[in-house]
Design an enzyme around this catalytic site. Structure first.
Site, short mmCIF file in Angstrom:
data_model
loop_
_atom_site.label_atom_id
_atom_site.label_comp_id
_atom_site.label_asym_id
_atom_site.label_seq_id
_atom_site.Cartn_x
_atom_site.Cartn_y
_atom_site.Cartn_z
N ASP A 226 -28.62 -0.83 12.66
CA ASP A 226 -27.52 0.13 12.70
C ASP A 226 -27.15 0.66 11.32
O ASP A 226 -26.51 1.71 11.22
CB ASP A 226 -26.28 -0.50 13.33
CG ASP A 226 -26.45 -0.73 14.82
OD1 ASP A 226 -27.52 -0.40 15.36
OD2 ASP A 226 -25.51 -1.26 15.46
N LYS B 1 -29.14 -7.98 7.80
CA LYS B 1 -30.01 -7.47 8.85
C LYS B 1 -29.22 -6.66 9.86
O LYS B 1 -28.20 -7.13 10.36
CB LYS B 1 -30.68 -8.64 9.57
CG LYS B 1 -31.54 -8.29 10.76
CD LYS B 1 -31.03 -8.57 12.16
CE LYS B 1 -29.74 -9.16 12.40
NZ LYS B 1 -29.26 -9.02 13.81
N THR B 2 -29.61 -5.44 10.12
CA THR B 2 -29.17 -4.67 11.29
C THR B 2 -29.78 -3.29 11.22
O THR B 2 -29.70 -2.63 10.18
CB THR B 2 -27.64 -4.54 11.42
OG1 THR B 2 -27.34 -3.57 12.44
CG2 THR B 2 -26.98 -4.09 10.14
N GLY C 98 -29.29 -9.47 17.10
CA GLY C 98 -30.39 -8.66 17.61
C GLY C 98 -31.54 -8.54 16.63
O GLY C 98 -31.39 -8.75 15.42
N ASP D 132 -21.45 -9.71 11.85
CA ASP D 132 -20.86 -10.88 12.52
C ASP D 132 -21.56 -12.17 12.10
O ASP D 132 -20.91 -13.19 11.85
CB ASP D 132 -20.97 -10.72 14.05
CG ASP D 132 -19.92 -9.77 14.62
OD1 ASP D 132 -18.92 -9.52 13.92
OD2 ASP D 132 -20.11 -9.29 15.74
N ARG E 249 -27.35 -15.20 19.96
CA ARG E 249 -26.06 -14.60 19.62
C ARG E 249 -24.92 -15.61 19.65
O ARG E 249 -23.74 -15.23 19.64
CB ARG E 249 -25.76 -13.43 20.55
CG ARG E 249 -26.75 -12.27 20.38
CD ARG E 249 -26.33 -11.06 21.19
NE ARG E 249 -27.26 -9.94 21.02
CZ ARG E 249 -27.21 -9.05 20.04
NH1 ARG E 249 -26.27 -9.16 19.11
NH2 ARG E 249 -28.08 -8.06 19.97
#
Length: 565
Positions: A228, A225-226, A104, A199, A168
């Protein structure tokens, strides 16, 4: 005022001062976007002068080191690497590097690519940077574009992943590894940089191991990267995009708070992104001071039920009603429902049923649920029941982003308050408004922190590749200090890993960093939440600032974790 700029036909601005040309589409940038194009980015001092790479001691793993060693025989134990000043520069090499965006979107990804590109331009003249299009599938299909100064320029300091787009897909079967190896040979690649989350970086490590086992020269470096915020450790203090996303959400939460106070009659239930961890919700609470904030990790640790969660919210509403406040703001992490033990049991049983049986309209499948689980399922609103039955994601997980937890809680709180009203324990008025703030935070213009952090991550990845490193994740530390004093290096990807047993086999995974209930950010929040619950201590941070007194403020979570707040 908006600035019209000429695109090259693929939606890309052709250059700095483009001239309209026949047959080319027109893109429009706002003045703020245009001003960010030429925003100069500082670099850590160690990247401005000659440096050498110093290796640390052999690394281990986040868990089950013996299993990780078996899965990564070529990479396990690889030491971390640190860039330190040196009298002589590294030998100049003509490198061929590929870069891929995986998973994402997160604000700042374009700056990572810009950092890699600029490193090659500054230190490895004549090098080539290939941008693999559409994520890992671009590697497998050898689908790429050669990145040039003119191509990259319109994306500097801009949000999104549209420079080369993401995907993805995963490289995990023997055939897919063969395809990736063929691409590496065809393009004569010296290295690949994988920009992604846990992941994606697990996949990067598998790719590095596979290439090393084949004796390919292609090295692999990851970048964290994220939004979250769950990809971090001591050596990787934060993932990029988290700072920007939280500031975007905090602005919207601040706006909703003012609306609540203005009307005096609504409770806004705000669900925030963060499937596995509640970092975003916690950071937004620290920035805005809502009346109730649910932290999934705390709910799980206390083994709370849905009834417990509902009662907690209703208790605060009743107390506030007694003070004349029939409004408020409640923050909910996206993955909350996954943290409630009784719901986890329900989901587990539903997964088993859905994996082996068709769900009949007559509801006979419900007989396979145990009695307590069935009671919980029947207690849930119809819409939530349907959302729990939706098709699972590729990993077999419930698609929590599609479960409207905020609407479920509104209905359950409403029912509880009606009971209390009938018993004379509540005489206020309750009106719930639901919100989900998710995708709005993933592609914003990166904050000054994310802009500089991402640029340093990319520049550092280039340095690691020139130094011959593989199987590392680019790491930039000392982030509470001025950018000039940031440290730069690489951390062994295997050192971040644990294993999960799936289908009878051990599978490597980068261990997610959850909210630590003994950590400084949660302790700070816990010390203030009772005050925020009853009194209106709302803060409206406003939009991301690129200039002025708060433009370079780092998020509360990172500062508290570094012991600086």
């Amino acid at each position: 005022m908006a600035t019209a700029v000429v695109s090259n036909g693929n939606g890309h601005i052709a250059g700095k001062n483009p001239t309209p040309a026949s047959g080319r589409s027109i893109s429009v940038y706002s003045e703020v976007q245009t001003s960010r194009l030429d925003h100069a980015l500082p670099l850590p001092s160690v990247l401005k002068k000659p440096f050498k790479v110093v290796e640390g001691p052999p690394s281990s793993a986040a868990g089950n080191p013996d299993e990780i060693a078996k899965l990564f025989p070529c990479l396990f134990g690889r030491p971390s690497a640190a860039l330190v000043p040196h009298s002589e520069p590294l030998p100049v090499q003509n490198l061929k590097i590929g870069v891929v965006l995986s998973g994402g979107q997160a604000p700042g990804g374009h700056n990572v690519i810009s950092g890699i590109f600029d490193y090659l331009q500054d230190h490895c003249k004549g090098s080539t940077l290939f941008g693999f299009r559409g994520g890992p599938a671009g590697i497998m299909r050898c689908k790429y574009i050669v990145l040039t100064p003119e191509y990259i320029y319109p994306y500097r300091n801009q949000g999104g992943f549209d420079m080369i787009r993401s995907g993805r897909d995963k490289i995990e079967t023997p055939e897919q590894f063969d395809q990736a190896a063929e691409t590496a040979k065809t393009l004569d690649l010296d290295g690949i940089v994988v920009i992604g989350g846990d992941d994606s970086n697990t996949n990067a490590c598998l790719l590095a191991e596979n290439f090393r086992s084949r004796n390919l020269k292609t090295r692999v470096i990851g970048c964290p990267k994220t939004i979250d915020g769950d990809l971090k450790c001591k050596e990787v203090p934060t993932s990029f995009g988290f700072d920007t996303a939280c500031k975007i959400y905090a602005e919207m939460i601040g706006n909703v708070m003012i609306d609540a106070r203005s009307t005096g009659k609504y409770y806004h239930f705000v669900r925030l992104m963060g499937r596995a961890a509640s970092h975003i919700t916690l950071e937004c609470a620290l920035q805005t001071h809502p009346n109730v904030t649910l932290i999934g990790e705390e709910v799980f640790a206390k083994k709370e039920t849905l009834k417990n969660v509902t009662d907690h919210i209703a208790d605060v509403i009743c107390k506030r009603s007694g003070l004349g406040y029939n409004y408020g703001v409640i923050l909910i992490p996206e993955g909350l429902i996954d943290f409630i033990p009784e719901v986890q049991q329900l989901i587990s049983e539903l997964n088993e049923i859905l994996a082996h049986d068709a769900v009949d309209d007559a509801g006979l499948w419900k007989r396979k649920l145990n009695e307590q689980t069935l009671q919980l399922f029947d207690l849930l609103p119809q819409a939530i029941q349907e959302q729990l039955m939706l098709e699972r994601d590729p990993h077999g997980n419930v698609q929590v982003a599609k479960i409207e937890t905020e609407k479920m809680l509104i209905q359950m709180v409403e029912t509880e308050l009606e009971h209390r009203k009938q018993n004379g324990a509540y005489n206020g008025q309750f009106k719930g408004q639901s919100h989900f703030f998710g995708y709005e935070g993933r592609c914003g213009l990166p904050s000054n922190f994310d802009s500089a952090y991402c640029y340093a991550l990319g520049y550092g990845a280039g340095a690691l590749l020139q130094s011959g490193k593989t199987g590392l994740i680019s790491s930039v530390g000392n982030l509470a200090a001025p950018v000039a004093d940031w440290s730069v290096g690489g951390t062994a990807l295997t050192s971040l890993m644990d294993v999960e047993r799936r289908h009878g086999k051990f599978k490597p995974v980068i261990k997610k960093a959850m909210v630590e209930l003994q950590g400084a950010p949660f302790k700070k929040f816990a010390s203030m939440r009772e005050e925020w619950a009853i009194n209106n201590r709302y803060i409206s941070p406003g939009p991301i600032q690129f200039h002025g007194p708060v433009s370079d403020q780092v998020n509360h979570t990172l500062l508290l974790e570094l012991g600086e707040a």
